[in-house]
Each structure stands twice: as structure tokens, then as C-alpha cells.
Design a protein around this motif. Sequence first.
Motif, PDB file in Angstrom:
ATOM      1  N   SER A 124       0.850  -1.184   0.000  1.00 16.45           N
ATOM      2  CA  SER A 124       0.000   0.000   0.000  1.00 16.45           C
ATOM      3  C   SER A 124       0.890   1.241   0.000  1.00 16.45           C
ATOM      4  CB  SER A 124      -0.901  -0.034   1.235  1.00 16.45           C
ATOM      5  OG  SER A 124      -1.653   1.135   1.336  1.00 16.45           O
ATOM      6  N   ILE A 125       0.766   2.072  -1.046  1.00 14.72           N
ATOM      7  CA  ILE A 125       1.595   3.275  -1.156  1.00 14.72           C
ATOM      8  C   ILE A 125       0.822   4.437  -0.551  1.00 14.72           C
ATOM      9  CG2 ILE A 125       2.952   4.707  -2.735  1.00 14.72           C
ATOM     10  CD1 ILE A 125       2.445   2.501  -4.874  1.00 14.72           C
ATOM     11  N   GLN A 126       1.442   5.101   0.426  1.00 19.97           N
ATOM     12  CA  GLN A 126       0.786   6.226   1.110  1.00 19.97           C
ATOM     13  C   GLN A 126       1.638   7.474   0.990  1.00 19.97           C
ATOM     14  OE1 GLN A 126      -2.193   6.060   2.109  1.00 19.97           O
ATOM     15  NE2 GLN A 126      -2.464   3.852   2.030  1.00 19.97           N
ATOM     16  N   VAL A 128      -0.477   8.300  -1.378  1.00 21.58           N
ATOM     17  CA  VAL A 128      -1.180   8.192  -2.659  1.00 21.58           C
ATOM     18  C   VAL A 128      -2.414   7.302  -2.505  1.00 21.58           C
ATOM     19  CG1 VAL A 128      -0.865   7.756  -5.107  1.00 21.58           C
ATOM     20  CG2 VAL A 128       1.102   8.239  -3.691  1.00 21.58           C
ATOM     21  N   ASN A 129      -2.313   6.343  -1.561  1.00 19.05           N
ATOM     22  CA  ASN A 129      -3.399   5.406  -1.273  1.00 19.05           C
ATOM     23  C   ASN A 129      -3.738   4.507  -2.457  1.00 19.05           C
ATOM     24  OD1 ASN A 129      -5.251   4.100   0.287  1.00 19.05           O
ATOM     25  ND2 ASN A 129      -6.878   5.622   0.019  1.00 19.05           N
ATOM     26  N   MET A 130      -2.738   3.679  -2.824  1.00 21.54           N
ATOM     27  CA  MET A 130      -2.964   2.625  -3.822  1.00 21.54           C
ATOM     28  C   MET A 130      -2.518   1.313  -3.193  1.00 21.54           C
ATOM     29  SD  MET A 130      -1.145   4.512  -7.024  1.00 21.54           S
ATOM     30  CE  MET A 130      -1.799   3.486  -8.330  1.00 21.54           C
ATOM     31  N   SER A 131      -3.312   0.263  -3.368  1.00 17.34           N
ATOM     32  CA  SER A 131      -2.984  -1.009  -2.722  1.00 17.34           C
ATOM     33  C   SER A 131      -3.013  -2.182  -3.698  1.00 17.34           C
ATOM     34  CB  SER A 131      -3.975  -1.292  -1.592  1.00 17.34           C
ATOM     35  OG  SER A 131      -3.922  -0.271  -0.629  1.00 17.34           O
ATOM     36  N   PHE A 152       7.489   8.747  -0.190  1.00 15.42           N
ATOM     37  CA  PHE A 152       6.246   8.001   0.007  1.00 15.42           C
ATOM     38  C   PHE A 152       6.498   6.793   0.912  1.00 15.42           C
ATOM     39  CE2 PHE A 152       5.986  10.352  -3.899  1.00 15.42           C
ATOM     40  CZ  PHE A 152       4.731  10.945  -3.816  1.00 15.42           C
ATOM     41  N   SER A 153       5.458   6.433   1.646  1.00 14.67           N
ATOM     42  CA  SER A 153       5.576   5.280   2.541  1.00 14.67           C
ATOM     43  C   SER A 153       4.952   4.057   1.899  1.00 14.67           C
ATOM     44  CB  SER A 153       4.848   5.551   3.855  1.00 14.67           C
ATOM     45  OG  SER A 153       5.388   6.676   4.495  1.00 14.67           O
ATOM     46  N   ILE A 154       5.550   2.900   2.201  1.00 14.57           N
ATOM     47  CA  ILE A 154       4.878   1.641   1.890  1.00 14.57           C
ATOM     48  C   ILE A 154       4.378   1.092   3.222  1.00 14.57           C
ATOM     49  CG2 ILE A 154       5.057  -0.647   0.891  1.00 14.57           C
ATOM     50  CD1 ILE A 154       7.613   0.286  -0.508  1.00 14.57           C
ATOM     51  N   VAL A 155       3.100   0.767   3.267  1.00 17.97           N
ATOM     52  CA  VAL A 155       2.504   0.205   4.475  1.00 17.97           C
ATOM     53  C   VAL A 155       2.024  -1.192   4.126  1.00 17.97           C
ATOM     54  CG1 VAL A 155       0.557   0.456   6.047  1.00 17.97           C
ATOM     55  CG2 VAL A 155       1.748   2.480   5.259  1.00 17.97           C
ATOM     56  N   THR A 168       6.817  -1.248   7.414  1.00 19.17           N
ATOM     57  CA  THR A 168       6.715  -0.074   6.540  1.00 19.17           C
ATOM     58  C   THR A 168       7.966   0.023   5.673  1.00 19.17           C
ATOM     59  OG1 THR A 168       7.777   1.407   8.123  1.00 19.17           O
ATOM     60  CG2 THR A 168       5.385   1.197   8.294  1.00 19.17           C
ATOM     61  N   ARG A 170       9.895   2.513   2.106  1.00 16.26           N
ATOM     62  CA  ARG A 170      10.004   3.831   1.480  1.00 16.26           C
ATOM     63  C   ARG A 170      10.099   3.745  -0.035  1.00 16.26           C
ATOM     64  NH1 ARG A 170       8.459   6.498   4.870  1.00 16.26           N
ATOM     65  NH2 ARG A 170       9.485   7.994   6.239  1.00 16.26           N
ATOM     66  N   ILE A 171       9.451   4.690  -0.695  1.00 11.08           N
ATOM     67  CA  ILE A 171       9.706   4.930  -2.125  1.00 11.08           C
ATOM     68  C   ILE A 171      10.030   6.412  -2.259  1.00 11.08           C
ATOM     69  CG2 ILE A 171       8.739   4.988  -4.446  1.00 11.08           C
ATOM     70  CD1 ILE A 171       7.018   2.632  -3.783  1.00 11.08           C
TER      71      ILE A 171
ATOM     72  N   ILE B 392      -8.435  -0.235  -6.386  1.00  7.13           N
ATOM     73  CA  ILE B 392      -7.022   0.089  -6.126  1.00  7.13           C
ATOM     74  C   ILE B 392      -6.926   1.078  -4.950  1.00  7.13           C
ATOM     75  CG2 ILE B 392      -4.994   1.296  -7.078  1.00  7.13           C
ATOM     76  CD1 ILE B 392      -5.826   0.208  -9.843  1.00  7.13           C
ATOM     77  N   PHE B 478      10.554   3.030   9.219  1.00  5.02           N
ATOM     78  CA  PHE B 478      10.192   4.196   8.404  1.00  5.02           C
ATOM     79  C   PHE B 478       8.865   4.755   8.918  1.00  5.02           C
ATOM     80  CE2 PHE B 478      12.761   1.486   5.587  1.00  5.02           C
ATOM     81  CZ  PHE B 478      13.781   2.378   5.281  1.00  5.02           C
TER      82      PHE B 478
END
Lengths: 175, 582
Positions: A124-126, A128-131, A152-155, A168, A170-171, B392, B478
Motif C-alpha cells: 500500500s503506497i501512502q 497516494v493510497n494505492m494497494s 512516500f511510505s509503503i505500508v 513499513t 520507502r519509495i 485500487i 520508516f
Amino acid sequence: MSIQTLQEGWFKAPVGAERAWIGIAFAWCMVMTVAMPYWHFYGKQNATGESYRVTPIEYTQRVAKFIETYQTGEISGFPIVEPPPGADAYLQAQMWKWTPVLKLKKGQSYRLHISSLDLNHGFSIQPVNMSFQVLPGYDHVLTLTPTSAGEFSIVCNEFCGIGHHLMTGRILVTE
Amino acid sequence: MATTVPGAMPIPSRPVKGNHSPGEVRTCDTTGLPVCITAQKFVKLHAVAAVIFLLIGGVGAILLGLTRWPAVHLLSAEWYYRILTLHGLNMLIFWILNFEIAILYFVPTTLLNTRLYSAGLAWVGFILMTVGALMVDYIIFAGKADVLMTSYVPLLAHPVFYLGIILHAVGALIGVGNYFGTIYIAKRDHTYEGSVPLVVFGATAAAIIAVVTLLHGAVTLIPTWLWSIGLMGPPDPGWYRITWWGLGHMSQQVNVCAMVAVWYLLATLTTGAKPISEAVCRGAFVLYILFINVASAHHILVDPGVGASWKIWNTSYAMYLAVLASMIHGFTVPGSVEVAMRKKGYDQGLFGWLVSAPWSNPGFSGFFLSLVIFGFGGGITGVVLGTQQINIMAHNTLRIPGHFHVTVVGGTTLAFMALTYYVVPLVFRKEFYARGLCRLQTWLFAAGITMVAVGMSFAGSYGVPRRTWDAEHSGATFAVGVDPGAHVMLGLLGVGAIVAFTALFLFIGLVVAAVFFGKSNAGKAMEPWHVERAVPQAARSAHADPDHYVPGTVVLTGVFLACFAVYYFANWKWLADVWWVR
């Protein structure tokens, strides 16, 4: 009465407002039916499920090779990896970390592979909120184009045990 | 009696007569309907079991709500996931399946004037369901099944966990079989004439979907159980998800179907409504049977392993024909109430019929609130979140539980609560105490669960994941920033959970007090929940076609469609703004 049996002759076609509503509702259903194929061909956001079989061992080898080839730095003990635009990029999910930290360019597309070494995970990229779903044994390929720059965070948003909330990553996206 | 066919010998027709043994049937003192004594016993057993599991799940709910509220953050991580596993299974499986089996035993025996097919099967089913559920709850509390309701492989729980679910499902399947047996002997023994009532038709649709659902459960969980005891290799994680959701999502379609049947039943019991068009209502149930079975796809939309065409076709229920069915019910149910109320003389303006509806009757308020919450909340969000590409932005965020808490809780559970206000006086033959509190309870529950769902949905729009102990991810390598708006929404979730739990606890208290200590009404009609005011004949206006005059419903459904379209297209717009992906 909805609790009484019906005798012969009960079947009557709908009339008036009820008939009109059935027509309107059906038309709306057709609008929604057309929307998804339309977006598949003309929209920019699609989850096409491109995927290949891969064993966790093979996958770790690909990730290691990817890191070795394109590593440019390190942050909090994780390699920062900067693949060239258009290249294959690899992200490895395992309890409870995402490896490596990816550094991408805004407006460039990458073939991002995601897979898990152990359980189901949620990529899940935050904010941006895409999963997207990450499964062990499946090499899930997303052709991804970041359209905004920043950190951006990856959760992980699929339950993966007691440390799930610690998972978590990072991108980094540069202009 | 004999039917004469011109030019043929007269064919003797059998008279309609119940098939009960002597002493095995009583006449309901309120409705005059026949009640099978054996069926009544099992209705009571399953209803009591249902309420006990509802209580267990409800205690879980308040603990979870207070944990997701960051200002409180009550449970430890370990107990959060443990209680989440408990809450899901007790609410979505044990409470609802038990209540549905009670409905499946009650509906055909009473409305078709027949005995229950087999008391023996009913015992076996009940015992299996109860033993299975207790095994599951025990192993969860023992800390050996912290795998959440879905137990996605290769997560591994203790074998007792899978076996318990399998036994519970087999028990439910036996109950469904008993239902079909009952329908069969009613037909064979000619206990009714003509076509079955709409409520039986709806219950049959639910039963058919239940069979398909429970078979998916078997296909998924039997291999998983064999794996857990070392007799098989691990199931494929991708296949597991597809077939598990054949159980997990389709069982919710059983709930939808049963809930709609209960709406029709309560509309009749509380306002005397009858369907505007029987053909339309029945046709809509047939659409459910045919098209609702592919809902498993809703959980697989961003998965690897299946392609876009599979996802698009299945997630739309084959061109949204099951959604069409729900939209039809969404018109015919309030429409039938409008026709009935107008015919009684409550005919002022567009909404005089709705304002004058028996809101002081919890059977009515619960049913109508369930209809509104399910339609506006659950229905719209469900279709939008299940749109392949929009998913998505929603998959595994709190938007998903935000959706299903207004379908299965604000919709199904509230409808079943409303029905309970008739089940206790009619089946248990006991009167409720504190009738003012009963009237308040449905409103309070509706308000609480709506707050929970709104809080979840909007927190999810900020990206807050579902099934995560700590939305702040504190302690992670992170750091993840959380929008202040998300905190407000999680707070709303917490406050809503307190309100909904209070109403749930009140419901259980009222039911227990009535069932165990209530005044018996055996031999006389139940105390009515509302008294209808007489309307002078002069006030009744004459419409050209009073059976189809529903202007208020036309406006309501028009507003509904407008909300639907706005939310649908707004989500496409939001989607257009996220990163490109293919």
C-alpha cells in the motif's frame, strides 16, 4: 400479502412507476458495466494482475541481483536502489520489512515486481493510497508510473502476524 | 371438491390440510397461523444460540472499536488480532447462520402449514453448529488461532480451528437440507394450494445460495485442515483466497437475501403491505440466485494470478444483474409500504405515508432504518468499492469494513433485531418489558453503526489500513504520517462503537428479560407495538390506480440514484489523480 400463497393468475407484468424504475436501474447497471472495460482501455490506473510463478528462493536471488546492480546508497540499514527508467524493479515483502528502498523518477514507468517470502502481505503506497496484494509464490508485476515527487511510505495492509504494524518501507520519487 | 376439465373425466382434488401429528401444532393467537411445535423448539434453540454468539461478538466489537480509536488504543497487539478473529467469526458466521437457520425452520412450517421435515436432522445440525462454534471460540481464546477470520494460508492455525468451522458449516448445511425437506413434504402432502408466499420464495433463494456458499467452505477448509494435521501439502495462497471468498463473500449474499425476505415479512406484519408486483419481487430473487455467486472476485481485484477480464466480469456480477435485483427490492419494499399506508388513508402529500408510518413499532423502525442504511450506505459503497479499478484505492483499507458494517450490521443485523421484536411474543410467547427502551433501541443501534461505518470509510479514504493494530505504525523503521482528518474519523469510529454496543447490549438485555422473565401471552394475542389511528373515510382521496400510486417512493429512489451516481463518478475522478499503473 407477502405471507400468503398465490392462486393462479398472480403473474402480472409491472406497470407505471415500478416498470420505469426497472428500466432506469437496468440502464444504470449498463453504464457501470461499460465503465470498467472503458477504463481498462483508456484509463491510466488498472490492476491487470500480470503475474508469474516464482519460488521464494528464486525471488530473493533476483532481488539481491537487482540491489547489487543499481544500489546508490543506504538509509536506516536498507539499500537505496535506483533502477533506470523502464527497467525491472524488485520489491521483496517479508515479515516485517520491505526491501529495498526504491528511488524512482517522476513521470517514468518501471516494471515493479512484488512478491512475498512468507505470508500474504499488502503493498500500500501512502499517502497516494494505492494497494496491491502480495502473495508468496506469485511474482506480481505492476507497470508503475509515479506522477508526483516526494517521499512516500509503503505500508503493509494485509495481516501478517504480531509485527504487522511495523512493516513499513520507502519509495523516493525525484523530479 | 372436484375440478372439471371440459371434455374429460372430473379429477378429484385433494383438500388442503396440515400434515402434523396430533398435538404437534398450535394456532398462533395473534396471526391465526399454524405453528409446528417441533419447529418452534428448534427456532428457539437457534435463536438463543444466535443471541449468545451476538453477545460474544459484541463484546469483541467494543474492545476493537476502543483499540482503533488512537486516543484510547485499549488492547495489546496480540489481543487485538485475537479478538478480531473472534469478532469476525462470531458475528459473520455464528450469530447470523444461527438466526438464518431459525428463519428457515420458522418460515415454511408456519406459512405452508407443514411440520418440520425431521427433528433428528434438526438435532444433528444444531449440535454440530454449536460444538463447532465452541471449538473455534475455545481455540481462539487459547491463543492458538491468531489468524483472523480469513486465515489466509500459509498462516497456520491449530487444526481445531478449521475443524470447528467445518463442523459448524456442515451443521448449517444439514439445517438447510432440513428446510428443503420441509418444502418437499409440504408439496407432497398438499398442505397449501397455489404458489408459495413471497417470504418462502425469498427464504428458498437464500437457502440455495447457502448451499453453494457452504460447498465453497468445504472446498477451502477441508484441504486446509488436512494440511494443518500434516496429511497434505499447503494449499496455494492464490487459490485459497478465491475459494475462501466463495464462502466469505457469498455468505453475505445469503444474508442480503434473508434480510430482504425479512423486509417483506416485516412490511406485512407492521403495515399490512403487500408486494406491488409479485412477479417483479420473485424475479429479483431469481437474479440473486443466478448472479450473486461470483462475488468472491470483490476480494481479488488487485491480486496477482487472475487477469482483468476475469476480474471485470465477475466483480460486476455479470453486468450488475444482482445489483439490479437489489435496486428493484429497494423500490418495491418502500413502494409496498406506501401503497398500504395510502390505502389506509395516510395520503397527504408526497411523504404523509412515511411520516405517519408506525415509527413507535420497533419492528417497523428497525426494518425501515435497515432498508435505508443498507441502500444508501452498504449498497452504494459496495458497488463502488467493487468496481475493478476503483478498488485500487480501497483494497484492505478501512473503507472495506466501513462498507460491510452498513450491509451486514446496519442492514442484516438490524433487520433481524427488528424481527426479534415479533419472534419473542409470537414464538416464545413472552412479552417485552420496558417497551419504551425497545422503541429506542433500533434508533440507537442505527445511529451507532452508521457512525462506525462513516468513521471507517473516511479514515480508509485517508489510507488507514483495516486489520492493523496501530494506524500510527509507531516504532516502525520508516515513520508513516497520518492525516489529522484520519484521527478525527477514527475517533468517530470509537464513539460510534460505544453507541452501537450500548444498543446491542440493551437489545440482548431486553430479549433475555422477556424470554426468561417476561409475562406469557399464551392464549391471547400479543400486545400490539402500535395502535393505528383511525382515519375518517372522508380524508381518503381516490387515486385512479391506488395499487401503483407511489410518488413518495419515486422521489426516494430518485434521490438514491443521484447519490449513487455522484459517489460513483467522484471515485473515478479520485482514481484519475493517483499514479499510473497497469
